[in-house]
Design an enzyme around this catalytic site. Structure first.
Site, PDB file in Angstrom:
ATOM      1  CG  ASP A 182      -2.033   0.984   1.130  1.00 29.34           C
ATOM      2  OD1 ASP A 182      -3.192   0.552   1.057  1.00 29.34           O
ATOM      3  OD2 ASP A 182      -1.763   2.206   1.123  1.00 29.34           O
ATOM      4  N   GLY A 217     -15.287   3.081   4.135  1.00 27.99           N
ATOM      5  CA  GLY A 217     -13.889   3.486   3.971  1.00 27.99           C
ATOM      6  C   GLY A 217     -13.249   3.055   2.666  1.00 27.99           C
ATOM      7  CG  HIS A 257      -8.715  -3.304  -2.378  1.00 23.98           C
ATOM      8  ND1 HIS A 257      -9.708  -2.564  -2.998  1.00 23.98           N
ATOM      9  CD2 HIS A 257      -8.392  -2.638  -1.249  1.00 23.98           C
ATOM     10  CE1 HIS A 257      -9.956  -1.485  -2.269  1.00 23.98           C
ATOM     11  NE2 HIS A 257      -9.181  -1.501  -1.190  1.00 23.98           N
ATOM     12  CG  HIS A 269      -6.865  -3.034   3.165  1.00 31.21           C
ATOM     13  ND1 HIS A 269      -6.099  -1.908   2.985  1.00 31.21           N
ATOM     14  CD2 HIS A 269      -8.056  -2.773   2.585  1.00 31.21           C
ATOM     15  CE1 HIS A 269      -6.808  -1.001   2.322  1.00 31.21           C
ATOM     16  NE2 HIS A 269      -7.998  -1.496   2.067  1.00 31.21           N
TER      17      HIS A 269
HETATM   18  P1  5GP Z   1      -9.597   1.254   0.227  1.00 32.23           P
HETATM   19  O1  5GP Z   1      -9.668   2.469   1.088  1.00 32.23           O
HETATM   20  O2  5GP Z   1     -10.266   1.467  -1.110  1.00 32.23           O
HETATM   21  O3  5GP Z   1     -10.046  -0.004   0.920  1.00 32.23           O
HETATM   22  O4  5GP Z   1      -8.060   1.006  -0.035  1.00 32.23           O
HETATM   23  C1  5GP Z   1      -7.357   1.604  -1.073  1.00 32.23           C
HETATM   24  C2  5GP Z   1      -5.909   1.621  -0.659  1.00 32.23           C
HETATM   25  O5  5GP Z   1      -5.128   1.902  -1.808  1.00 32.23           O
HETATM   26  C3  5GP Z   1      -5.571   2.704   0.382  1.00 32.23           C
HETATM   27  O6  5GP Z   1      -5.070   2.090   1.562  1.00 32.23           O
HETATM   28  C4  5GP Z   1      -4.533   3.564  -0.309  1.00 32.23           C
HETATM   29  O7  5GP Z   1      -3.480   3.981   0.540  1.00 32.23           O
HETATM   30  C5  5GP Z   1      -4.019   2.667  -1.424  1.00 32.23           C
HETATM   31  N1  5GP Z   1      -3.571   3.375  -2.604  1.00 32.23           N
HETATM   32  C6  5GP Z   1      -4.115   4.495  -3.160  1.00 32.23           C
HETATM   33  N2  5GP Z   1      -3.454   4.848  -4.279  1.00 32.23           N
HETATM   34  C7  5GP Z   1      -2.462   3.928  -4.440  1.00 32.23           C
HETATM   35  C8  5GP Z   1      -1.438   3.756  -5.423  1.00 32.23           C
HETATM   36  O8  5GP Z   1      -1.298   4.501  -6.391  1.00 32.23           O
HETATM   37  N3  5GP Z   1      -0.593   2.691  -5.243  1.00 32.23           N
HETATM   38  C9  5GP Z   1      -0.727   1.816  -4.183  1.00 32.23           C
HETATM   39  N4  5GP Z   1       0.152   0.817  -4.116  1.00 32.23           N
HETATM   40  N5  5GP Z   1      -1.681   1.951  -3.256  1.00 32.23           N
HETATM   41  C10 5GP Z   1      -2.542   2.989  -3.376  1.00 32.23           C
END
Ligand code: 5GP
Length: 109
Positions: free
Chosen positions: A32, A93, A100, A102
């Site tokens: 991340d 969130g 995906h 985490h």
């Molecule tokens: P969500 O909040 O949708 O469950 O998780 C998305 C995750 O993607 C977040 O934890 C955020 O930090 C991560 N993220 C956002 N943009 C990028 C990126 O360009 N590259 C990577 N590797 N992670 C990203």
């Protein structure tokens, strides 16, 4: 209708750089970019589904597959304690509308 391409489509298709730690025919795992723990990985299926909220009987195997790959990865790396989370929708969130998982751990690699 064409599917909206998210950052995870671009990471999956190697159009956006990412630190990829695992990849096979079905799943890609990367670090991340804004880690919320010493180890913070994202397990992304190659097959697009926007969220747990949109999983159907045809795609219900995908969350389990992500869990299995994360579990195997942790075992191989000797990570004994970790959290696995799916964020669902803006209220849950979820920033990126591409399914995906985490993996967060206090154990850094
Ligand atoms: P969500 O909040 O949708 O469950 O998780 C998305 C995750 O993607 C977040 O934890 C955020 O930090 C991560 N993220 C956002 N943009 C990028 C990126 O360009 N590259 C990577 N590797 N992670 C990203």
């Amino acid at each position: 209708m064409t599917e909206e391409r998210t950052i995870f489509h671009k990471i999956r298709d190697k159009e956006l750089p990412a630190t990829i730690v695992f990849e096979d025919d079905d799943v890609l795992a990367c670090k991340d970019i804004h880690p919320k723990a010493p180890l913070h990985l994202l397990f992304i299926p190659k097959h697009f589904v926007s969220s747990i909220a949109d999983v159907t009987p045809e795609t219900a195997h995908l969350p389990g597959m992500l869990i299995l790959k994360a579990q195997r990865y942790a075992k191989e790396k000797g990570i004994s304690g970790y959290k696995l989370t799916f964020h669902v929708g803006k209220g849950g969130g979820q920033e990126v509308p591409y399914l995906h998982l985490h993996l967060l751990s206090e154990q850094a690699l």
